[in-house]
Design a protein around this motif. Structure first.
Motif, PDB file in Angstrom:
ATOM      1  N   THR A  74       0.791  -1.125  -0.468  1.00  9.89           N
ATOM      2  CA  THR A  74       0.123  -0.026  -0.021  1.00  9.89           C
ATOM      3  C   THR A  74       0.892   1.445   0.100  1.00  9.89           C
ATOM      4  O   THR A  74       2.000   1.508   0.378  1.00  9.89           O
ATOM      5  N   VAL A  75       0.437   2.063  -0.556  1.00 16.41           N
ATOM      6  CA  VAL A  75       1.007   3.165  -0.364  1.00 16.41           C
ATOM      7  C   VAL A  75       0.490   4.719  -0.623  1.00 16.41           C
ATOM      8  O   VAL A  75      -1.023   4.371  -0.950  1.00 16.41           O
ATOM      9  N   TYR A  76       0.488   4.697   0.257  1.00 19.05           N
ATOM     10  CA  TYR A  76      -0.310   6.561   1.412  1.00 19.05           C
ATOM     11  C   TYR A  76       0.765   7.335   0.589  1.00 19.05           C
ATOM     12  O   TYR A  76       1.898   8.093   0.555  1.00 19.05           O
ATOM     13  N   PHE A  77       0.125   8.848  -0.052  1.00 17.32           N
ATOM     14  CA  PHE A  77       0.214  10.016  -0.421  1.00 17.32           C
ATOM     15  C   PHE A  77       0.065  10.954   0.590  1.00 17.32           C
ATOM     16  O   PHE A  77      -1.639  11.326   0.667  1.00 17.32           O
ATOM     17  N   VAL A  78       0.444  11.920   1.319  1.00 16.94           N
ATOM     18  CA  VAL A  78      -0.230  12.822   2.114  1.00 16.94           C
ATOM     19  C   VAL A  78       0.877  14.031   2.395  1.00 16.94           C
ATOM     20  O   VAL A  78       1.532  14.501   2.165  1.00 16.94           O
ATOM     21  N   PHE A  79      -0.811  14.789   2.433  1.00 17.37           N
ATOM     22  CA  PHE A  79      -0.237  16.039   1.543  1.00 17.37           C
ATOM     23  C   PHE A  79      -0.884  16.511   3.122  1.00 17.37           C
ATOM     24  O   PHE A  79      -2.158  17.037   3.393  1.00 17.37           O
ATOM     25  N   GLN A  80       0.493  17.548   3.763  1.00 14.73           N
ATOM     26  CA  GLN A  80      -0.031  17.865   4.822  1.00 14.73           C
ATOM     27  C   GLN A  80       0.058  19.631   4.865  1.00 14.73           C
ATOM     28  O   GLN A  80       0.780  19.750   4.096  1.00 14.73           O
ATOM     29  N   HIS A  81      -1.017  20.212   6.137  1.00 15.55           N
ATOM     30  CA  HIS A  81      -1.333  21.212   5.784  1.00 15.55           C
ATOM     31  C   HIS A  81      -0.326  21.905   6.864  1.00 15.55           C
ATOM     32  O   HIS A  81       0.528  21.294   7.981  1.00 15.55           O
ATOM     33  N   ALA A  82       0.239  22.882   7.040  1.00 21.85           N
ATOM     34  CA  ALA A  82       1.187  23.708   8.428  1.00 21.85           C
ATOM     35  C   ALA A  82       2.398  22.978   8.393  1.00 21.85           C
ATOM     36  O   ALA A  82       2.647  23.200   9.186  1.00 21.85           O
ATOM     37  N   GLU A  83       3.135  23.621   7.242  1.00 20.31           N
ATOM     38  CA  GLU A  83       4.330  23.265   7.646  1.00 20.31           C
ATOM     39  C   GLU A  83       5.109  24.125   8.129  1.00 20.31           C
ATOM     40  O   GLU A  83       6.000  23.504   8.787  1.00 20.31           O
ATOM     41  N   GLU A  84       4.436  25.553   7.877  1.00 18.72           N
ATOM     42  CA  GLU A  84       5.556  26.379   8.174  1.00 18.72           C
ATOM     43  C   GLU A  84       5.466  27.181   9.687  1.00 18.72           C
ATOM     44  O   GLU A  84       6.026  28.183   9.637  1.00 18.72           O
ATOM     45  N   GLU A  85       4.527  26.651  10.438  1.00 23.11           N
ATOM     46  CA  GLU A  85       4.118  27.429  11.361  1.00 23.11           C
ATOM     47  C   GLU A  85       3.811  26.562  12.570  1.00 23.11           C
ATOM     48  O   GLU A  85       3.291  25.077  12.570  1.00 23.11           O
ATOM     49  N   ALA A  86       4.515  26.473  13.776  1.00 25.57           N
ATOM     50  CA  ALA A  86       5.078  25.618  14.708  1.00 25.57           C
ATOM     51  C   ALA A  86       3.572  25.888  15.567  1.00 25.57           C
ATOM     52  O   ALA A  86       2.409  26.664  15.376  1.00 25.57           O
ATOM     53  N   PRO A  87       3.001  24.646  15.955  1.00 20.26           N
ATOM     54  CA  PRO A  87       3.269  23.003  16.339  1.00 20.26           C
ATOM     55  C   PRO A  87       4.205  22.268  14.865  1.00 20.26           C
ATOM     56  O   PRO A  87       4.309  21.152  14.972  1.00 20.26           O
ATOM     57  N   GLY A  88       2.826  22.363  14.342  1.00 20.94           N
ATOM     58  CA  GLY A  88       3.211  22.304  12.477  1.00 20.94           C
ATOM     59  C   GLY A  88       1.985  20.913  12.518  1.00 20.94           C
ATOM     60  O   GLY A  88       1.244  20.250  12.975  1.00 20.94           O
ATOM     61  N   GLY A  89       1.413  20.818  11.680  1.00 24.10           N
ATOM     62  CA  GLY A  89       0.448  19.797  10.710  1.00 24.10           C
ATOM     63  C   GLY A  89       0.795  18.699  11.077  1.00 24.10           C
ATOM     64  O   GLY A  89      -0.295  17.848  11.098  1.00 24.10           O
ATOM     65  N   ALA A  90       2.078  18.664  10.929  1.00 24.23           N
ATOM     66  CA  ALA A  90       2.151  16.672  10.612  1.00 24.23           C
ATOM     67  C   ALA A  90       1.798  16.088  12.169  1.00 24.23           C
ATOM     68  O   ALA A  90       1.636  15.100  12.017  1.00 24.23           O
ATOM     69  N   GLN A  91       2.083  17.052  13.375  1.00 25.77           N
ATOM     70  CA  GLN A  91       1.956  16.335  15.085  1.00 25.77           C
ATOM     71  C   GLN A  91       0.414  16.066  14.397  1.00 25.77           C
ATOM     72  O   GLN A  91      -0.458  14.768  15.166  1.00 25.77           O
ATOM     73  N   GLU A  92      -0.051  16.711  13.996  1.00 27.61           N
ATOM     74  CA  GLU A  92      -2.401  16.579  14.473  1.00 27.61           C
ATOM     75  C   GLU A  92      -2.120  15.666  13.919  1.00 27.61           C
ATOM     76  O   GLU A  92      -3.060  14.521  13.641  1.00 27.61           O
ATOM     77  N   ILE A  93      -1.975  14.970  12.011  1.00 25.74           N
ATOM     78  CA  ILE A  93      -2.198  14.095  11.146  1.00 25.74           C
ATOM     79  C   ILE A  93      -0.988  12.739  11.738  1.00 25.74           C
ATOM     80  O   ILE A  93      -2.097  11.717  12.446  1.00 25.74           O
ATOM     81  N   ILE A  94      -0.420  12.345  12.564  1.00 24.19           N
ATOM     82  CA  ILE A  94       0.317  11.761  13.187  1.00 24.19           C
ATOM     83  C   ILE A  94      -0.937  11.348  14.654  1.00 24.19           C
ATOM     84  O   ILE A  94      -1.298   9.703  14.885  1.00 24.19           O
TER      85      ILE A  94
END
Length: 219
Positions: A154-174
């Motif tokens: 399986t391949v996931y294509f992750v389009f992340q929001h808010a990379e430029e602003e702390a704490p960042g969108g990656a944390q929310e997605i995780i």
């Protein structure tokens, strides 16, 4: 953009082949490179460049990405947060689960390039290449969507929001749990100081840097 976009999509795809334990004999370059939507990648990138949105406000951008992913076929689309998007492509054969990530947000910077596809939004522009990242990952998704029967896992294509602003969108997605099954993660960033046609690979250690601010009061 034409040559660079094709090269970077090819690099992403090659990484998928390695991650999924495929050998070079399984696919010749001609067999899959013909599926790269080169002109569309340029079109998508310019649309996103013209319509930039700041961190946590990527409403139109995320909807644009989600609609395109749905149009490719074979890709399930989920929205783990309000302005992020994940496309999931399940191959026809068992295998590992890998993810590819691109950021979508722009910066609070006025564009003065004079390009015909310059930002339409005052004091907002894609000055860090996130428009290119998003377009390249869309191109990778469309290319692979046509090759479902060849994909192991399986391949996931992750389009992340808010990379430029702390704490960042990656944390929310995780924290959403959407990526709990992913076994390997890949991403890339465009760099203007590299010659056209070159791809740098960092197998270990930090790939990107961040900055923090502080206030110092002297009495």
């Amino acid at each position: 953009m034409n040559k660079v976009s094709t090269l970077l999509i090819a690099s992403l795809f090659s990484t998928i082949l390695v991650a999924q334990n495929k050998t070079s004999s399984d696919h010749s370059a001609a067999a899959w490179m013909k599926n790269i939507p080169e002109s569309e990648v340029i079109e998508w990138r310019r649309h996103i460049h013209q319509n930039p949105e700041l961190s946590y406000k990527e409403v139109n951008t995320s909807n644009y990405v989600a609609d395109l992913l749905k149009s490719f076929g074979n890709i399930e689309v989920i929205r783990p947060t309000k302005t992020s998007v994940i496309g999931i492509l399940k191959g026809s054969k068992p295998g590992k689960t890998v993810a590819f990530r691109a950021d979508m947000d722009a910066l609070p910077v006025q564009e003065e390039t004079g390009l015909e596809f310059s930002s339409k939004n005052n004091n907002v522009s894609n000055a860090c290449g996130h428009d290119a990242h998003t377009a390249m990952l869309l191109g990778t998704a469309k290319t692979l969507s046509k090759m479902k029967n060849d994909i192991k896992g399986t391949v996931y294509f992750v389009f992340q929001h808010a990379e430029e602003e702390a704490p960042g969108g990656a944390q929310e997605i995780i924290e959403s749990g959407a990526l709990k099954d992913v076994q390997a993660f890949f991403g890339m960033h465009v760099l203007p100081n590299y010659p056209v046609g070159n791809v740098g690979i960092l197998p270990d250690a930090a790939a990107s840097t961040t900055s923090d601010g502080f206030i110092l009061t002297i009495n």
